[in-house]
Design a protein around this motif. Structure first.
Motif, PDB file in Angstrom:
ATOM      1  N   GLU A   1      -8.040   4.619  -2.517  1.00 56.62           N
ATOM      2  CA  GLU A   1      -7.257   4.453  -1.287  1.00 56.62           C
ATOM      3  C   GLU A   1      -6.524   3.113  -1.284  1.00 56.62           C
ATOM      4  OE1 GLU A   1      -9.701   4.852   2.146  1.00 56.62           O
ATOM      5  OE2 GLU A   1      -9.333   6.986   2.330  1.00 56.62           O
TER       6      GLU A   1
ATOM      7  N   THR B   1     -12.937  13.853   1.990  1.00 54.22           N
ATOM      8  CA  THR B   1     -13.792  12.707   1.667  1.00 54.22           C
ATOM      9  C   THR B   1     -14.930  12.583   2.670  1.00 54.22           C
ATOM     10  OG1 THR B   1     -11.923  11.525   0.691  1.00 54.22           O
ATOM     11  CG2 THR B   1     -13.835  10.218   1.320  1.00 54.22           C
TER      12      THR B   1
ATOM     13  N   TYR C   1     -16.550   6.265   8.290  1.00 55.63           N
ATOM     14  CA  TYR C   1     -15.303   6.541   7.580  1.00 55.63           C
ATOM     15  C   TYR C   1     -14.248   7.136   8.516  1.00 55.63           C
ATOM     16  CZ  TYR C   1     -12.195   8.236   3.893  1.00 55.63           C
ATOM     17  OH  TYR C   1     -11.107   8.463   3.085  1.00 55.63           O
TER      18      TYR C   1
ATOM     19  N   ARG D   1      -8.721  12.618   4.019  1.00 59.35           N
ATOM     20  CA  ARG D   1      -9.784  12.008   4.808  1.00 59.35           C
ATOM     21  C   ARG D   1     -10.841  13.033   5.177  1.00 59.35           C
ATOM     22  NH1 ARG D   1      -9.495   7.456   7.716  1.00 59.35           N
ATOM     23  NH2 ARG D   1     -10.160   8.498   9.633  1.00 59.35           N
TER      24      ARG D   1
ATOM     25  N   PRO E   1      -4.166   4.098   3.792  1.00 59.47           N
ATOM     26  CA  PRO E   1      -4.877   5.184   4.470  1.00 59.47           C
ATOM     27  C   PRO E   1      -4.389   6.554   4.006  1.00 59.47           C
ATOM     28  CG  PRO E   1      -4.310   3.468   6.026  1.00 59.47           C
ATOM     29  CD  PRO E   1      -3.639   3.100   4.731  1.00 59.47           C
TER      30      PRO E   1
ATOM     31  N   HIS F   1     -11.109   0.739   3.440  1.00 62.24           N
ATOM     32  CA  HIS F   1     -12.511   0.896   3.832  1.00 62.24           C
ATOM     33  C   HIS F   1     -13.432   0.039   2.962  1.00 62.24           C
ATOM     34  CE1 HIS F   1     -10.838   4.621   5.669  1.00 62.24           C
ATOM     35  NE2 HIS F   1     -11.729   4.338   6.601  1.00 62.24           N
TER      36      HIS F   1
END
Length: 297
Positions: free
Chosen positions: A208, A220, A237, A217, A211, A34
């Protein structure tokens, strides 16, 4: 004048901070999934915070004006006396300040202020050295002038305690209430939340190397929703590109309108929606890291 001050503050403080933030983000997020989201957020965050602070200044000033506690924007030239009366900075022939109130600008300078019980009292001076006195009664808002000290002494409710300047002593000076404190902390605390969210995003992307799991995820994204939900960072995201772009556009439009419209309804509303979405992400299952479509914009 305020616009020039804001531009200079951004050039002197904002641009160096922006360069440092973007540089650190570029260094820490190389090769991370990301990275583009972290870089884009870092690039936008400082300018958005600066724009918001301009709108928040107007919002806070408007709130204090409604509450009759307005000291002026980024200045101390207005001293609130209560019930919409102010002692303002003077001009060349009235160095003691000018009395201003609901009736408009008055032809009197405020030489000093004081207390008589919980009432504000003033010693005034005009173009010629001719002392005069005034009283602002708080129980039933009322302003009254007296031509001589004897009439003034007879009208006030108790002994007078004079200050050395135009600011009323703490015993009778207008004070911010609990609601004012809450409004102020919300208005001025939001940029700190955004900055925390930006730092958290950089840290999360740095962690990260590949992934993450659905649970990671989700957590976050929940923190990003609570801190940066007004700009849809959590939706980016979660790869919900369309909803994210819509949220970002609304948030930026709201910040822009906040410079002219008080208060900043759009980003504040989107921020509340982001908090709701964040709470739902924290409570959702690991298999579903998406906020419910009915809530997300």
């Amino acid at each position: 004048m305020m616009g020039i001050f804001a531009i200079l503050a951004f050039v002197v403080i904002g641009l160096p901070l922006l360069a440092i933030f973007v540089g650190v983000t570029h260094f820490l997020t190389r090769g991370r999934p990301h990275r583009s989201l972290a870089l884009g957020t870092s690039l936008l965050l400082i300018p958005v915070v600066c724009l918001y602070l301009g709108g928040a200044s107007w919002a806070w000033n408007g709130w204090l004006g409604v509450r009759q506690l307005d000291p002026g924007i980024l200045d101390t030239f207005r001293t609130p006396l209560g019930f919409g009366y102010y002692a303002t900075s003077g001009d060349s022939w009235k160095p003691d300040g000018i009395l201003e109130g609901p009736e408009g600008r008055m032809d009197w300078g405020v030489q000093r202020a004081g207390c008589a019980g919980d009432e504000v009292v003033l010693q005034l001076v005009g173009r010629q050295p001719s002392p005069r006195y005034a009283q602002i009664t708080r129980q039933a808002p009322h302003y009254q002038e007296f031509a001589d000290q004897a009439a003034f002494n007879e009208a006030v409710s108790g002994p007078v305690t004079w200050s050395a300047d135009r600011v009323p002593p703490p015993a009778c000076a207008p004070r911010l209430g609990v609601l004012d404190q809450v409004v102020g902390r919300v208005l001025w605390g939001i940029p700190l939340v955004w900055l925390f969210g930006g730092v958290f995003l950089v840290w999360a992307v740095y962690q990260e190397k590949q992934p993450g799991t659905a649970r990671r995820r989700r957590i976050t994204a929940g923190f990003l929703a609570v801190s940066l939900g007004a700009f849809g960072v959590h939706l980016f995201y979660l790869d919900r590109e369309r909803s994210a772009r819509n949220r970002l556009a609304l948030g930026l439009i709201g910040i822009g309108l906040g410079l002219a419209i008080v208060p900043l309804f759009i980003p504040l509303t989107l921020g509340v929606i982001g908090v709701v979405e964040g709470m739902q992400l924290f409570r959702s299952s690991d298999q579903d890291a998406q906020p419910p479509p009915a809530v997300a914009l």
